[in-house]
Write a protein that holds these residues in place. Structure first.
Motif, PDB file in Angstrom:
ATOM      1  N   ASP A   1     -15.943 119.615  -8.602  1.00 57.94           N
ATOM      2  CA  ASP A   1     -16.504 118.633  -9.289  1.00 57.94           C
ATOM      3  C   ASP A   1     -17.467 117.879  -8.177  1.00 57.94           C
ATOM      4  O   ASP A   1     -18.189 116.737  -8.683  1.00 57.94           O
ATOM      5  CB  ASP A   1     -15.377 117.410  -9.754  1.00 57.94           C
ATOM      6  CG  ASP A   1     -14.388 117.085  -8.797  1.00 57.94           C
ATOM      7  OD1 ASP A   1     -14.548 117.059  -7.560  1.00 57.94           O
ATOM      8  OD2 ASP A   1     -13.175 116.614  -9.107  1.00 57.94           O
TER       9      ASP A   1
ATOM     10  N   THR B   1     -15.748 113.349 -11.889  1.00 59.50           N
ATOM     11  CA  THR B   1     -16.630 114.252 -12.655  1.00 59.50           C
ATOM     12  C   THR B   1     -17.507 113.385 -13.351  1.00 59.50           C
ATOM     13  O   THR B   1     -18.441 114.233 -14.099  1.00 59.50           O
ATOM     14  CB  THR B   1     -15.485 114.871 -13.905  1.00 59.50           C
ATOM     15  OG1 THR B   1     -14.991 113.749 -14.487  1.00 59.50           O
ATOM     16  CG2 THR B   1     -14.422 115.603 -13.092  1.00 59.50           C
TER      17      THR B   1
ATOM     18  N   ARG C   1      -9.718 114.569 -17.213  1.00 62.59           N
ATOM     19  CA  ARG C   1     -10.120 115.730 -16.447  1.00 62.59           C
ATOM     20  C   ARG C   1      -9.332 115.779 -15.071  1.00 62.59           C
ATOM     21  O   ARG C   1      -8.950 114.618 -14.516  1.00 62.59           O
ATOM     22  CB  ARG C   1     -11.542 115.487 -16.060  1.00 62.59           C
ATOM     23  CG  ARG C   1     -12.576 115.688 -17.174  1.00 62.59           C
ATOM     24  CD  ARG C   1     -14.108 115.414 -16.982  1.00 62.59           C
ATOM     25  NE  ARG C   1     -14.811 115.329 -18.181  1.00 62.59           N
ATOM     26  CZ  ARG C   1     -15.980 114.993 -18.458  1.00 62.59           C
ATOM     27  NH1 ARG C   1     -16.542 114.196 -17.354  1.00 62.59           N
ATOM     28  NH2 ARG C   1     -16.952 115.166 -19.457  1.00 62.59           N
TER      29      ARG C   1
ATOM     30  N   ARG D   1     -13.492 124.983 -10.931  1.00 59.68           N
ATOM     31  CA  ARG D   1     -14.335 124.075 -11.547  1.00 59.68           C
ATOM     32  C   ARG D   1     -14.617 122.917 -10.829  1.00 59.68           C
ATOM     33  O   ARG D   1     -14.116 121.904 -11.320  1.00 59.68           O
ATOM     34  CB  ARG D   1     -14.190 123.769 -12.893  1.00 59.68           C
ATOM     35  CG  ARG D   1     -14.014 125.100 -13.971  1.00 59.68           C
ATOM     36  CD  ARG D   1     -13.917 124.627 -15.476  1.00 59.68           C
ATOM     37  NE  ARG D   1     -14.990 123.904 -16.156  1.00 59.68           N
ATOM     38  CZ  ARG D   1     -15.062 123.220 -17.223  1.00 59.68           C
ATOM     39  NH1 ARG D   1     -13.778 123.453 -18.115  1.00 59.68           N
ATOM     40  NH2 ARG D   1     -16.044 122.664 -17.621  1.00 59.68           N
TER      41      ARG D   1
ATOM     42  N   PRO E   1     -12.421 110.459 -19.397  1.00 55.96           N
ATOM     43  CA  PRO E   1     -12.583 111.311 -18.369  1.00 55.96           C
ATOM     44  C   PRO E   1     -11.718 111.406 -17.211  1.00 55.96           C
ATOM     45  O   PRO E   1     -11.269 111.972 -16.731  1.00 55.96           O
ATOM     46  CB  PRO E   1     -13.997 111.543 -17.946  1.00 55.96           C
ATOM     47  CG  PRO E   1     -14.775 111.081 -19.289  1.00 55.96           C
ATOM     48  CD  PRO E   1     -13.943 110.049 -19.832  1.00 55.96           C
TER      49      PRO E   1
ATOM     50  N   LYS F   1     -21.133 111.042 -13.580  1.00 60.46           N
ATOM     51  CA  LYS F   1     -22.518 111.304 -13.066  1.00 60.46           C
ATOM     52  C   LYS F   1     -22.615 110.224 -12.144  1.00 60.46           C
ATOM     53  O   LYS F   1     -23.626 110.058 -11.041  1.00 60.46           O
ATOM     54  CB  LYS F   1     -23.650 111.266 -13.814  1.00 60.46           C
ATOM     55  CG  LYS F   1     -23.658 112.527 -14.936  1.00 60.46           C
ATOM     56  CD  LYS F   1     -24.585 112.470 -15.986  1.00 60.46           C
ATOM     57  CE  LYS F   1     -24.569 113.637 -16.886  1.00 60.46           C
ATOM     58  NZ  LYS F   1     -25.649 113.523 -17.820  1.00 60.46           N
TER      59      LYS F   1
ATOM     60  N   HIS G   1      -9.671 118.666  -6.739  1.00 57.57           N
ATOM     61  CA  HIS G   1     -11.016 118.690  -6.915  1.00 57.57           C
ATOM     62  C   HIS G   1     -11.998 119.988  -6.977  1.00 57.57           C
ATOM     63  O   HIS G   1     -12.991 120.477  -7.406  1.00 57.57           O
ATOM     64  CB  HIS G   1     -11.960 117.767  -5.944  1.00 57.57           C
ATOM     65  CG  HIS G   1     -11.703 116.427  -5.893  1.00 57.57           C
ATOM     66  ND1 HIS G   1     -11.858 115.696  -7.074  1.00 57.57           N
ATOM     67  CD2 HIS G   1     -10.609 115.462  -5.195  1.00 57.57           C
ATOM     68  CE1 HIS G   1     -11.327 114.252  -7.040  1.00 57.57           C
ATOM     69  NE2 HIS G   1     -10.661 114.316  -5.744  1.00 57.57           N
TER      70      HIS G   1
ATOM     71  N   PHE H   1     -13.361 119.731 -13.155  1.00 55.23           N
ATOM     72  CA  PHE H   1     -13.752 119.938 -14.334  1.00 55.23           C
ATOM     73  C   PHE H   1     -12.866 120.289 -15.545  1.00 55.23           C
ATOM     74  O   PHE H   1     -13.311 120.333 -16.763  1.00 55.23           O
ATOM     75  CB  PHE H   1     -15.317 120.248 -14.480  1.00 55.23           C
ATOM     76  CG  PHE H   1     -16.441 119.033 -14.180  1.00 55.23           C
ATOM     77  CD1 PHE H   1     -16.633 118.367 -15.032  1.00 55.23           C
ATOM     78  CD2 PHE H   1     -16.901 119.360 -12.850  1.00 55.23           C
ATOM     79  CE1 PHE H   1     -17.775 117.401 -14.650  1.00 55.23           C
ATOM     80  CE2 PHE H   1     -17.903 118.235 -12.529  1.00 55.23           C
ATOM     81  CZ  PHE H   1     -18.287 117.310 -13.277  1.00 55.23           C
ATOM     82  N   HIS H   2     -11.988 120.879 -15.175  1.00 57.55           N
ATOM     83  CA  HIS H   2     -10.924 121.318 -16.351  1.00 57.55           C
ATOM     84  C   HIS H   2     -10.315 120.188 -16.969  1.00 57.55           C
ATOM     85  O   HIS H   2     -10.270 119.004 -16.218  1.00 57.55           O
ATOM     86  CB  HIS H   2      -9.734 122.018 -15.602  1.00 57.55           C
ATOM     87  CG  HIS H   2     -10.105 123.475 -15.180  1.00 57.55           C
ATOM     88  ND1 HIS H   2     -10.115 124.251 -16.225  1.00 57.55           N
ATOM     89  CD2 HIS H   2     -10.467 124.292 -14.183  1.00 57.55           C
ATOM     90  CE1 HIS H   2     -10.262 125.795 -15.598  1.00 57.55           C
ATOM     91  NE2 HIS H   2     -10.463 125.467 -14.460  1.00 57.55           N
ATOM     92  N   THR H   3     -10.197 120.202 -18.112  1.00 53.21           N
ATOM     93  CA  THR H   3      -9.668 119.201 -18.974  1.00 53.21           C
ATOM     94  C   THR H   3      -8.139 119.339 -19.456  1.00 53.21           C
ATOM     95  O   THR H   3      -7.511 120.599 -19.440  1.00 53.21           O
ATOM     96  CB  THR H   3     -10.461 118.673 -20.304  1.00 53.21           C
ATOM     97  OG1 THR H   3     -10.654 120.126 -21.011  1.00 53.21           O
ATOM     98  CG2 THR H   3     -11.647 118.262 -19.739  1.00 53.21           C
TER      99      THR H   3
END
Length: 264
Positions: free
Chosen positions: A132, A256, A250, A130, A246, A258, A109, A113-115
């Protein structure tokens, strides 16, 4: 040899304890609650963020496996107290006690946000943070503190960006992110003797893995497990993973998104 294991009452601590047991090794188990000890184990009840308690817990210790702290997303104040202040207090107590070998259990974590790389390559070991969640931010701070205590004080520190650790992969996402408890123990053993500072992905050598193992292998980790034997049953139940979703695309998966229980 005496190893201080913080967060010993948690899931990962419970999985690791029997796998780290060795002749001539003592595991000192630390947590906020008492832990029932077995052969080769002793316990200390301590708050990570209490300097006096951690100084006492560090006496006679040769190495540290740091699993403790808030293990889930929580309020910022709780995360900072347990994971940020707690890690700094632990590191300072280790420095003052002359402990030079530490394994810090970070998290994927921190880079959530890395993909997946579009070209099919692996996500690098030192992928820029990055986070989350607030939890992920605290693990970024853990990595930074580990780097500081290595560079300034010469302590040997490995941070494990832990994936999904269970006895077996529980879902199709885990086919990529899973690390077996046995492999995690192998990784910790390698980190307990690794010189320098390292950030490594905590993952088994799964056929569907997309996180690098290069740095972990460089410190001596050899994965012996793979989630693929679970694939047929999991895919029959949940369907083939959509790698554009995602959850699968991700590093942080669902964290990641909302919709996190109204926290955002």
């Amino acid at each position: 040899m005496r190893i201080l294991m913080t967060g010993a009452a948690g899931k990962v601590g419970t999985l690791l304890r029997p796998r780290l047991a060795r002749e001539g090794r003592t595991l000192r188990l630390s947590d906020l609650q008492a832990v029932e000890t077995g052969p080769g184990e002793e316990q200390v009840v301590a708050d990570l963020a209490d300097p006096a308690a951690m100084t006492e817990a560090m006496k006679g210790v040769d190495a540290v496996v740091h699993l403790g702290g808030q293990s889930r997303e929580h309020s910022w104040a709780d995360i900072v107290h347990a994971n940020v202040n707690g890690t700094q207090v632990l590191l300072e107590a280790a420095r003052e006690a002359g402990v030079r070998q530490l394994v810090l259990m970070g998290s994927h974590h921190a880079a959530g946000f890395h993909t997946r790389p579009a070209d099919g390559t692996e996500l690098p070991d030192y992928a820029f943070p990055r986070p989350d969640t607030f939890y992920g931010v605290s693990k970024v701070v853990m990595e930074a503190l580990g780097s500081l205590y290595h560079d300034r004080f010469g302590m040997n520190i490995t941070v494990v960006r832990l994936g999904t650790c269970n006895e077996g992969s529980l879902d199709t996402r885990g086919l990529a992110t899973w690390i077996s408890p046995d492999d995690l123990a192998r990784l910790v053993e390698a980190a307990l003797v690794a010189p320098g500072y390292h950030v490594v992905w905590g993952v088994s050598d799964n056929a569907r893995r997309w996180w690098s193992l290069r740095e972990a292998e460089a410190i001596g980790y050899v994965s012996q497990d793979d989630s693929e034997p679970r694939a047929v049953a999991l895919i029959a139940e949940h369907g083939e993973p959509d790698l554009a979703d995602p959850v699968h695309a991700r590093a942080g998966g669902v964290f990641t998104l909302k919709e996190l229980g109204g926290r955002w």
